[in-house]
Motif scaffolding. Structure first.
Motif, mmCIF file in Angstrom:
data_model
loop_
_atom_site.group_PDB
_atom_site.id
_atom_site.type_symbol
_atom_site.label_atom_id
_atom_site.label_comp_id
_atom_site.label_asym_id
_atom_site.label_seq_id
_atom_site.Cartn_x
_atom_site.Cartn_y
_atom_site.Cartn_z
ATOM 1 N N GLY A 214 5.506 3.245 -19.186
ATOM 2 C CA GLY A 214 4.588 2.903 -18.099
ATOM 3 C C GLY A 214 5.162 3.227 -16.731
ATOM 4 O O GLY A 214 4.455 3.752 -15.850
ATOM 5 N N THR A 215 6.443 2.919 -16.542
ATOM 6 C CA THR A 215 7.081 3.214 -15.256
ATOM 7 C C THR A 215 7.132 4.712 -14.998
ATOM 8 O O THR A 215 6.854 5.179 -13.884
ATOM 9 N N ALA A 216 7.478 5.473 -16.024
ATOM 10 C CA ALA A 216 7.511 6.929 -15.868
ATOM 11 C C ALA A 216 6.125 7.478 -15.564
ATOM 12 O O ALA A 216 5.969 8.413 -14.762
ATOM 13 N N LEU A 217 5.104 6.889 -16.162
ATOM 14 C CA LEU A 217 3.727 7.343 -15.928
ATOM 15 C C LEU A 217 3.294 7.077 -14.495
ATOM 16 O O LEU A 217 2.607 7.896 -13.875
ATOM 17 N N THR A 218 3.709 5.946 -13.928
ATOM 18 C CA THR A 218 3.294 5.617 -12.558
ATOM 19 C C THR A 218 3.969 6.500 -11.519
ATOM 20 O O THR A 218 3.425 6.679 -10.415
ATOM 21 N N THR A 226 1.196 15.196 -17.934
ATOM 22 C CA THR A 226 1.686 13.816 -17.850
ATOM 23 C C THR A 226 0.948 12.921 -18.838
ATOM 24 O O THR A 226 1.562 12.093 -19.528
ATOM 25 N N LEU A 227 -0.361 13.099 -18.910
ATOM 26 C CA LEU A 227 -1.146 12.296 -19.852
ATOM 27 C C LEU A 227 -0.756 12.624 -21.296
ATOM 28 O O LEU A 227 -0.684 11.735 -22.149
ATOM 29 N N LEU A 228 -0.486 13.911 -21.559
ATOM 30 C CA LEU A 228 -0.089 14.304 -22.912
ATOM 31 C C LEU A 228 1.250 13.680 -23.295
ATOM 32 O O LEU A 228 1.384 13.065 -24.362
ATOM 33 N N THR A 229 2.252 13.847 -22.452
ATOM 34 C CA THR A 229 3.583 13.342 -22.794
ATOM 35 C C THR A 229 3.612 11.823 -22.876
ATOM 36 O O THR A 229 4.312 11.256 -23.724
ATOM 37 N N SER A 230 2.846 11.156 -22.029
ATOM 38 C CA SER A 230 2.789 9.688 -22.097
ATOM 39 C C SER A 230 2.117 9.236 -23.388
ATOM 40 O O SER A 230 2.551 8.261 -24.024
ATOM 41 N N SER A 231 1.064 9.943 -23.778
ATOM 42 C CA SER A 231 0.384 9.605 -25.033
ATOM 43 C C SER A 231 1.293 9.822 -26.235
ATOM 44 O O SER A 231 1.314 9.023 -27.173
ATOM 45 N N VAL A 232 2.056 10.924 -26.196
ATOM 46 C CA VAL A 232 2.996 11.205 -27.287
ATOM 47 C C VAL A 232 4.064 10.118 -27.360
ATOM 48 O O VAL A 232 4.415 9.629 -28.444
ATOM 49 N N ALA A 233 4.586 9.700 -26.204
ATOM 50 C CA ALA A 233 5.608 8.658 -26.177
ATOM 51 C C ALA A 233 5.067 7.350 -26.739
ATOM 52 O O ALA A 233 5.732 6.678 -27.545
ATOM 53 N N ILE A 290 8.601 12.831 -19.782
ATOM 54 C CA ILE A 290 7.473 12.593 -18.877
ATOM 55 C C ILE A 290 7.786 13.103 -17.473
ATOM 56 O O ILE A 290 6.924 13.667 -16.790
ATOM 57 N N ALA A 291 9.042 12.941 -17.051
ATOM 58 C CA ALA A 291 9.429 13.376 -15.711
ATOM 59 C C ALA A 291 9.566 14.898 -15.615
ATOM 60 O O ALA A 291 9.247 15.496 -14.579
ATOM 61 N N HIS A 292 10.022 15.556 -16.702
ATOM 62 C CA HIS A 292 10.267 16.999 -16.657
ATOM 63 C C HIS A 292 9.766 17.647 -17.949
ATOM 64 O O HIS A 292 10.555 18.130 -18.768
ATOM 65 N N PRO A 293 8.457 17.699 -18.152
ATOM 66 C CA PRO A 293 7.924 18.145 -19.449
ATOM 67 C C PRO A 293 8.118 19.621 -19.734
ATOM 68 O O PRO A 293 8.214 20.018 -20.894
#
Length: 384
Positions: A214-218, A226-233, A290-293
């Motif tokens: 969540g923090t990385a997403l914000t 970003t949405l893809l990598t957050s969903s994968v995580a 998430i920070a460097h996809p």
């Protein structure tokens, strides 16, 4: 009055959950430290600090399993350990700098003080003799901790790693001394309570993983990647959660029926130690992605993305093998796939490595969910 640990399953008290909040903070500190220092030395430092923090939690939880939290003496002990633990965990970011003495002093105060306390509460004869040996092992490791705090940061890692190794060997072997070791069969022990405490501690690790995502997403730009990598995580985290809790009922039943609950509990504590470490690594890897996809994953990111889940799954597979006369073949296949995936995706973009690692874990979770109740058909093995 002599105390024995009632083998009946007990509810976890609010004070025990309150005590665990200190370790929510600790896991967050360790995860952040691993991200800030993504080197072999930084990883080794994080492992040493994690093992000390986990030992403080695990041995305190074991003590509360022996002397229930409803006991006023136990409540005072828990609050004292919580107070010292807050300062110990706050020193984590600077433990290899100017806060080394703070970390070591509070750790030894918890570790040795709690063991001395246990020897004063009237344990049964077997546990009393065992914790005398535990105290001897802890005192033997103390000079290594103190020497490490006195030297510079480069030498500190070696001294503290040696101290950690002494403590791990003691825990693994049951703290033996020449001619004296623990014979734990038929000793009353609330193994179900210890298992429940472990399950709740694992939820802390999952909470930290979700908070990290969540923090990385914000802080990342709101783009499709970003949405893809957050969903994968998040999918990987949910799958790991499912693998742990969807298979746990038959383990609970074993803890309640076994003739050697202390042996089962020690195996569970060691397994949980590795599982939480795997969760911390996986969460750190997800944050990096998430920070460097689009960057190349590289060995460091892949070791977090694939090695974290491999350590998590491998620890639980080992724990199951110590309790049941079977090893889950699908888990062995998943472990092999994680190793292969780590090797072949180092030059791939980070998001692709994360996708492959999550796909392996999700596939295993889906497979085991369809094989209810809980994976391989296992049967308890006779106590050793």
């Amino acid at each position: 009055m002599q105390l024995t640990s009632d083998p009946a399953r007990r509810e976890v008290t609010p004070l025990e959950l309150f005590f665990d909040l200190v370790y929510v903070f600790a896991i967050g500190q360790l995860s952040h430290r691993l991200l800030v220092h993504p080197t072999w030395t930084g990883a080794a430092q994080a492992v040493v600090l994690y093992l000390a923090v986990y030992a403080a939690w695990a041995y305190t939880t074991w003590a509360v399993t022996l002397v229930p939290a409803e006991n006023p003496r136990t409540q005072r002990m828990l609050l004292g350990v919580m107070f010292a633990g807050l300062f110990m965990n706050a020193a984590i970011p600077r433990a290899f700098g100017d806060a080394g003495w703070v970390f070591v002093a509070t750790f030894l105060l918890i570790h040795i003080g709690r063991t001395i306390w246990l020897l004063t509460v009237g344990l049964d004869r077997i546990n009393q003799e065992h914790f005398v040996r535990v105290l001897i092992w802890f005192v033997a490791a103390a000079p290594l901790w103190l020497t490490g705090a006195a030297v510079d940061r480069d030498a500190r890692l070696a001294w503290w790693a040696a101290a950690t190794l002494v403590e791990l060997v003691g825990t693994w072997a049951g703290h033996p001394l020449p001619g004296r070791r623990l014979d734990s069969q038929q000793v009353a022990f609330a193994g179900g309570h210890l298992l429940e405490r472990g399950r709740l501690f694992m939820i802390i690790a999952f909470g930290e993983a979700v908070m990290t995502t969540g923090t990385a997403l914000t802080t990342a730009p709101y783009e499709p990647m970003t949405l893809l990598t957050s969903s994968v995580a998040l999918a990987g985290t949910v799958a790991l959660f499912w693998l742990f809790f969807n298979r746990s009922e038959h383990i609970i039943h074993h803890y309640e029926r076994t003739e050697d609950p202390i042996r089962a509990g020690r195996s569970g504590v060691l397994s949980l130690m590795a599982s939480v470490a795997g969760m911390i690594a996986a969460a750190a890897g997800d944050e990096r992605v998430i920070a460097h996809p689009m960057e190349h994953a590289g060995l460091t990111t892949n070791l977090l993305l694939f090695g974290g889940p491999a350590l998590y799954i491998g620890a639980q597979t080992w724990h199951g093998a110590t309790l049941f006369d079977a090893v889950s073949p699908p888990r062995l296949v998943a472990l092999s796939a994680l190793v292969a995936g780590c090797a072949v995706t180092t030059a791939a973009p980070a998001y692709l490595s994360a996708l492959v690692a999550a796909a392996i874990v999700v596939a295993l979770a889906v497979y085991e969910d369809r094989r209810q109740p809980g994976g391989a058909r296992t049967k308890p093995i006779p106590p050793r």
